[in-house]
Design an enzyme around this catalytic site. Sequence first.
Site: not given
Length: 280
Positions: A52, A96, A119
Amino acid sequence: MPQIIDGKAISTAIKEELKIEVGKLKEEHIHICLAVIQVGNDPASSVYVGNKKKACAYIGIDSQSYELPEETTQEELLKLIRDLNEKKEVNGILVQLPLPKHIDEDEVIRAIDPKKDVDGFHPQSVGALCIGQPGFVSCTPAGIIQLLKRSGIEIAAKECVVIGRSNIVGKPMALLLLRENGTVTVAHSRTKDLKEVTKRADILIVAVGRPKMITKEYVKEGAVVIDVGIHRNENNKLCGDVDYDDVASVCSAITPVPGGVGPMTIAMLMHNCVEAGKAQ
Ligand code: NAD
């Protein structure tokens, strides 16, 4: 031979488009920044976080990295998120997953400002998707819609079957297909006669988390098959939830693993970061 849907090429095209857009925004003195939080040092999570950050660097998005020890408390993590919510220069916040067991993931997700929820996991983002309002969409299903559209596959009026009902793939996938005017069925572990259901699909999205479970007996001749699964087989090679060689003999289009859905997830995360930056 079916059409092979090339997620690597499509994700590269999206990243190139974003790179140009981010360059233009910089000329207007708009800089986009993603904060990435990792708790503990799970090796798979470290690889995802690294990828990422690499994608951010490639596109021209700044990234701030917060690598916290495994024993970080829930309160410490929540405080960091609250601080990042307040920071003007941070446009997106990514935590994460999975988090260590002593931390309540749902509470952490709820702490993120929905405006920075790149997200798309916050209940407000999911609710917005459900009622057709603007908001961030979970990256893997959003990437699958792009794969279909950019491969010239029409969704409207098609019979779409999604196998799997997880919050990050199956459910948002079904909602997105519905938004594109597909006729959508969601199958799951309690579905009776799965083959009978999946054989109706013009577009079959497979997110069961079971290596090579879907063989040609589950697939209608000429269907489009999207494989979300990622596994390592006994020879340490990557494979999906679909038995690729078997299904390729009956379908009209299919995503490979690797190189199908996987690369799209990061591309759509980058897309969400750019949207967050523009909106703020
Ligand atoms: P999950 O385990 O949360 O959900 C699996 C779903 O499959 C469940 O809803 C369950 O009801 C259903 N299921 C399980 N066994 C079944 C059966 N025998 N018949 C019918 N349905 C069954 O998994 P997930 O998080 O949705 O992920 C699914 C797969 O996609 C995994 O392999 C995961 O690694 C992969 N994944 C890939 C990406 C990517 O970027 N490519 C992103 C997320 C997940």
